[in-house]
Write a protein that holds these residues in place. Structure first.
Motif, PDB file in Angstrom:
ATOM      1  N   SER A 147      -5.262  13.737   4.993  1.00  0.00           N
ATOM      2  CA  SER A 147      -6.470  13.995   4.049  1.00  0.00           C
ATOM      3  C   SER A 147      -7.322  12.800   4.001  1.00  0.00           C
ATOM      4  N   ILE A 148      -8.687  13.041   4.266  1.00  0.00           N
ATOM      5  CA  ILE A 148      -9.582  11.862   4.306  1.00  0.00           C
ATOM      6  C   ILE A 148      -9.785  11.548   2.661  1.00  0.00           C
ATOM      7  N   VAL A 149      -9.692  12.363   1.744  1.00  0.00           N
ATOM      8  CA  VAL A 149      -9.914  11.879   0.644  1.00  0.00           C
ATOM      9  C   VAL A 149      -8.636  11.131  -0.101  1.00  0.00           C
ATOM     10  N   LYS A 150      -7.489  11.578   0.385  1.00  0.00           N
ATOM     11  CA  LYS A 150      -6.153  10.863  -0.002  1.00  0.00           C
ATOM     12  C   LYS A 150      -6.523   9.359   0.607  1.00  0.00           C
ATOM     13  N   LEU A 151      -7.106   9.352   1.904  1.00  0.00           N
ATOM     14  CA  LEU A 151      -7.150   8.094   2.433  1.00  0.00           C
ATOM     15  C   LEU A 151      -7.981   7.099   1.787  1.00  0.00           C
TER      16      LEU A 151
ATOM     17  N   MET B  78       1.243  -5.343  -0.259  1.00  0.00           N
ATOM     18  CA  MET B  78       1.061  -3.848  -0.136  1.00  0.00           C
ATOM     19  C   MET B  78       2.519  -3.376   0.185  1.00  0.00           C
ATOM     20  N   TYR B  79       3.415  -4.055   1.025  1.00  0.00           N
ATOM     21  CA  TYR B  79       4.648  -3.493   1.490  1.00  0.00           C
ATOM     22  C   TYR B  79       5.431  -3.653   0.146  1.00  0.00           C
ATOM     23  N   ILE B  80       5.631  -4.846  -0.296  1.00  0.00           N
ATOM     24  CA  ILE B  80       6.531  -4.711  -1.561  1.00  0.00           C
ATOM     25  C   ILE B  80       6.268  -4.084  -2.769  1.00  0.00           C
ATOM     26  N   PHE B  81       4.713  -3.945  -2.883  1.00  0.00           N
ATOM     27  CA  PHE B  81       4.509  -2.830  -4.048  1.00  0.00           C
ATOM     28  C   PHE B  81       3.597  -1.801  -3.433  1.00  0.00           C
ATOM     29  N   PRO B  82       4.294  -0.764  -2.787  1.00  0.00           N
ATOM     30  CA  PRO B  82       3.684   0.484  -2.185  1.00  0.00           C
ATOM     31  C   PRO B  82       2.701   1.342  -2.874  1.00  0.00           C
ATOM     32  N   GLU B  83       2.946   1.292  -4.513  1.00  0.00           N
ATOM     33  CA  GLU B  83       2.283   1.902  -5.408  1.00  0.00           C
ATOM     34  C   GLU B  83       0.820   1.561  -5.395  1.00  0.00           C
ATOM     35  N   ILE B  84       0.495   0.450  -4.976  1.00  0.00           N
ATOM     36  CA  ILE B  84      -1.022  -0.110  -4.871  1.00  0.00           C
ATOM     37  C   ILE B  84      -1.813   1.069  -3.933  1.00  0.00           C
ATOM     38  N   VAL B  85      -0.832   1.550  -2.989  1.00  0.00           N
ATOM     39  CA  VAL B  85      -1.699   2.625  -2.236  1.00  0.00           C
ATOM     40  C   VAL B  85      -1.497   4.029  -2.844  1.00  0.00           C
ATOM     41  N   PHE B  86      -0.409   4.232  -3.318  1.00  0.00           N
ATOM     42  CA  PHE B  86       0.234   5.414  -3.597  1.00  0.00           C
ATOM     43  C   PHE B  86      -0.357   5.829  -4.944  1.00  0.00           C
ATOM     44  N   TRP B  87      -0.665   5.053  -6.154  1.00  0.00           N
ATOM     45  CA  TRP B  87      -0.982   5.437  -7.309  1.00  0.00           C
ATOM     46  C   TRP B  87      -2.168   6.145  -7.536  1.00  0.00           C
ATOM     47  N   LEU B  88      -3.360   5.852  -7.070  1.00  0.00           N
ATOM     48  CA  LEU B  88      -4.683   6.507  -7.328  1.00  0.00           C
ATOM     49  C   LEU B  88      -4.387   8.047  -6.564  1.00  0.00           C
ATOM     50  N   PRO B  89      -4.134   8.161  -5.452  1.00  0.00           N
ATOM     51  CA  PRO B  89      -3.997   9.497  -4.808  1.00  0.00           C
ATOM     52  C   PRO B  89      -2.989  10.484  -5.715  1.00  0.00           C
ATOM     53  N   ASP B  90      -2.155   9.746  -6.175  1.00  0.00           N
ATOM     54  CA  ASP B  90      -0.875  10.526  -7.006  1.00  0.00           C
ATOM     55  C   ASP B  90      -1.657  10.984  -8.278  1.00  0.00           C
ATOM     56  N   LYS B  91      -2.438  10.079  -8.770  1.00  0.00           N
ATOM     57  CA  LYS B  91      -2.870  10.346 -10.003  1.00  0.00           C
ATOM     58  C   LYS B  91      -4.018  11.284  -9.932  1.00  0.00           C
TER      59      LYS B  91
ATOM     60  N   ASP C 245       7.884   9.783  11.200  1.00  0.00           N
ATOM     61  CA  ASP C 245       9.063  10.387  10.484  1.00  0.00           C
ATOM     62  C   ASP C 245      10.465  10.077  10.611  1.00  0.00           C
ATOM     63  N   GLN C 246      10.664   9.416  11.712  1.00  0.00           N
ATOM     64  CA  GLN C 246      11.932   8.583  12.102  1.00  0.00           C
ATOM     65  C   GLN C 246      12.298   7.630  11.421  1.00  0.00           C
ATOM     66  N   PHE C 247      11.432   7.116  10.818  1.00  0.00           N
ATOM     67  CA  PHE C 247      11.576   6.149   9.886  1.00  0.00           C
ATOM     68  C   PHE C 247      11.132   6.250   8.189  1.00  0.00           C
ATOM     69  N   GLY C 248      10.858   7.413   8.034  1.00  0.00           N
ATOM     70  CA  GLY C 248      10.460   7.615   6.770  1.00  0.00           C
ATOM     71  C   GLY C 248       9.288   6.808   6.130  1.00  0.00           C
ATOM     72  N   ILE C 249       8.194   6.860   7.013  1.00  0.00           N
ATOM     73  CA  ILE C 249       6.967   6.076   6.641  1.00  0.00           C
ATOM     74  C   ILE C 249       6.011   7.175   6.356  1.00  0.00           C
ATOM     75  N   ASP C 250       5.280   6.955   5.277  1.00  0.00           N
ATOM     76  CA  ASP C 250       4.220   7.873   5.189  1.00  0.00           C
ATOM     77  C   ASP C 250       3.106   7.666   5.947  1.00  0.00           C
ATOM     78  N   PRO C 251       2.299   8.503   6.756  1.00  0.00           N
ATOM     79  CA  PRO C 251       1.063   8.377   7.520  1.00  0.00           C
ATOM     80  C   PRO C 251      -0.096   7.854   6.686  1.00  0.00           C
ATOM     81  N   LEU C 252      -0.123   7.937   5.351  1.00  0.00           N
ATOM     82  CA  LEU C 252      -1.162   7.462   4.577  1.00  0.00           C
ATOM     83  C   LEU C 252      -0.651   5.942   4.316  1.00  0.00           C
ATOM     84  N   PHE C 253       0.177   5.759   4.043  1.00  0.00           N
ATOM     85  CA  PHE C 253       0.577   4.438   3.889  1.00  0.00           C
ATOM     86  C   PHE C 253       0.532   3.487   5.223  1.00  0.00           C
ATOM     87  N   PHE C 254       0.848   3.991   6.425  1.00  0.00           N
ATOM     88  CA  PHE C 254       0.713   3.378   7.549  1.00  0.00           C
ATOM     89  C   PHE C 254      -0.839   3.112   7.878  1.00  0.00           C
ATOM     90  N   GLY C 255      -1.549   4.225   7.614  1.00  0.00           N
ATOM     91  CA  GLY C 255      -3.088   4.098   7.750  1.00  0.00           C
ATOM     92  C   GLY C 255      -3.638   2.973   7.069  1.00  0.00           C
TER      93      GLY C 255
END
Length: 473
Positions: A203-207, A456-469, A392-402
């Motif tokens: 999703s572009i808005v989540k990105l 960003m890798y040590i604290f992935p919530e930097i990426v996920f906090w705002l989309p989750d909120k 998917d094999q490594f359990g990495i979210d495409p949002l985080f990877f992007g």
């Protein structure tokens, strides 16, 4: 050769050809159609039509016509047409020309010179005030346009000579312009993220929501470095003396901000806020941004027929490049996958028995190296989709990877020997400025990019906090 071996041979030939300097979009299309014809070729279909014509007593011309028709009766041509239609009808990509038009109009609206002058005055008591003003101007302008070459070139003509005149260190000033100009491919509304969304299905808005805090983090690290170095080493950024400094009342500074900083900042925040709040789709918000850019150009009395025509032409040219890259890439990747190329890569990675961190490091290292000969658009459209099925094999979210890729691609503009930002700046810099000095100025900012990626890798919530909120998981 087996089909998977043909797929790997196809990939190797492609990399070799683009390193020779051939146009990438047309190389992709030609190789996709060429190898696709081999992949989908059915000789029996061609000869069956010819044999029926012979049995029915057809003349030589009709027999030849049926044989030639059978030769071109290959599924790759249907695939190519369908891929072209799919790209041109993609709703996500509709935002690309609108954001580009907004950027080109803003670039020609004479806003940046007012903005840089105002911020230099506002930050006059901060160590390295002119450098801080240049960096903030670069970040804001890059966010509005998303076009690295335009930002670096314009700021190189405007802020770079001013800093050199103020006796700033050449390498220090060069690094600020080069690094600040690349922030637009990370901080929303970013065209690069739109392209990644179209390629990955995220999703572009989540990105956009996920990229906001990492973008501010990187810009903040840049500012910390600039202010800290100017404070610790005053010789690289001498204190700027502004005439009539005592006359700079709060009212005058506020007036300068109202007429230069706030209009552009409001336009960016309005576009981004409408997307994140769900009030408008990215395409609708981009159309509002394009209209706002026209309004700003009219207010600043910079909206002329010549500038409007140039903006439309550059928008069409850049959009065509992106769309044909997608057409070529999707045709190429479809044939590559059909031949078993993705499967053999996936099986190879699976046999390595590596951790998710190791996979991320390898993927980011490959993208970092690809950034030397290639543009970000080519990396996102052609090579990133190779990694996406492996996430998917490594359990990495495409949002985080992007977002991690978007951070990494900052380096492609700053890393010698193919640091495009450095070459953009060198093209318009005074003759005495050497390319090695520009490269030297880029290295500290490269360090800031790697620090931001580690944080960003040590604290992935930097990426996920705002989309989750805003949107939830």
């Amino acid at each position: 050769m087996t089909d998977p071996q043909v797929a790997l041979f196809m990939l190797g030939i492609f990399i070799f050809i683009i390193l020779l300097g051939f146009p990438i979009a047309f190389t992709l299309m030609a190789m996709g159609v060429g190898f696709g014809y081999f992949a989908y070729f059915d000789p029996h279909r061609m000869w069956r039509a010819y044999d029926r014509a012979v049995e029915n007593g057809a003349d030589w011309w009709e027999q030849t016509s049926l044989w030639v028709g059978g030769f071109f009766n290959n599924q790759i041509f249907d695939l190519f047409v369908n891929q072209t239609f799919s790209v041109m009808a993609n709703d996500v990509l509709t935002a690309v020309p609108l954001f580009l038009f907004m950027g080109y109009i803003v670039e020609r609206a004479n806003i940046v010179d007012r903005l840089f002058t105002t911020l230099s005055i506002v930050a006059r008591r901060v160590p390295g005030s002119m450098a801080v003003a240049a960096l903030i101007t670069c970040a804001l302008f890059a966010t509005a346009t998303g076009i690295v070459g335009a930002v670096v070139t314009l700021m190189g003509l405007l802020a770079f000579p001013a800093m050199l005149k103020a006796r700033y260190d050449t390498s220090f000033a060069s690094g600020i312009i080069c690094a600040g100009g690349t922030l637009g491919i990370l901080i929303p509304p970013s065209i690069m993220l739109i392209v990644y969304a179209a390629a990955s299905g995220v999703s572009i808005v989540k990105l956009y929501a996920g990229a906001l805090l990492p973008g501010f983090l990187l810009a903040g690290l840049y500012l910390v470095y600039v202010i800290g170095r100017a404070w610790l080493q005053p010789s690289v950024a001498p204190k700027t003396v502004i005439e009539d400094d005592e006359k700079m009342s709060a009212w005058r500074i506020t007036l300068l901000l109202l007429t230069s900083f706030f209009p552009l900042a409001f336009l960016i925040l309005a576009v981004l806020g409408a997307i994140l709040a769900g009030w408008a789709t990215p395409s609708e918000a981009a159309s509002f941004g394009a209209l706002g850019g026209l309004f700003l150009a009219a207010i600043y009395r910079a909206l002329t027929w010549q500038r409007l025509r140039e903006s439309v032409y550059l928008t069409v040219r850049t959009t065509a490049m992106v769309c044909w890259l997608f057409v070529g890439s999707w045709t190429f990747s479809s044939v590559f996958s059909y031949l078993g190329g993705e499967q053999i890569i996936s099986e190879f990675v699976s046999t390595l028995d590596i951790s998710p961190l190791t996979f991320l490091l390898i993927a980011q290292l490959i993208i970092f190296l690809l950034g030397w000969p290639l543009e970000w658009s080519e990396i996102i459209i052609i090579f990133v989709p190779i990694f996406l099925p492996l996430l998917d094999q490594f359990g990495i979210d495409p949002l985080f990877f992007g977002i991690l890729v978007a951070l990494n691609l900052q380096t492609s503009f700053l890393t010698p020997p193919m640091a495009m930002s450095a070459y953009y700046l060198k093209g318009i810099a005074p003759p005495h400025v050497r390319l090695t000095q520009i490269f030297k100025g880029c290295f500290p900012f490269l360090g800031m990019v790697f620090i931001a990626m580690a944080i960003m890798y040590i604290f992935p919530e930097i990426v996920f906090w705002l989309p989750d909120k805003i949107y939830g998981r």
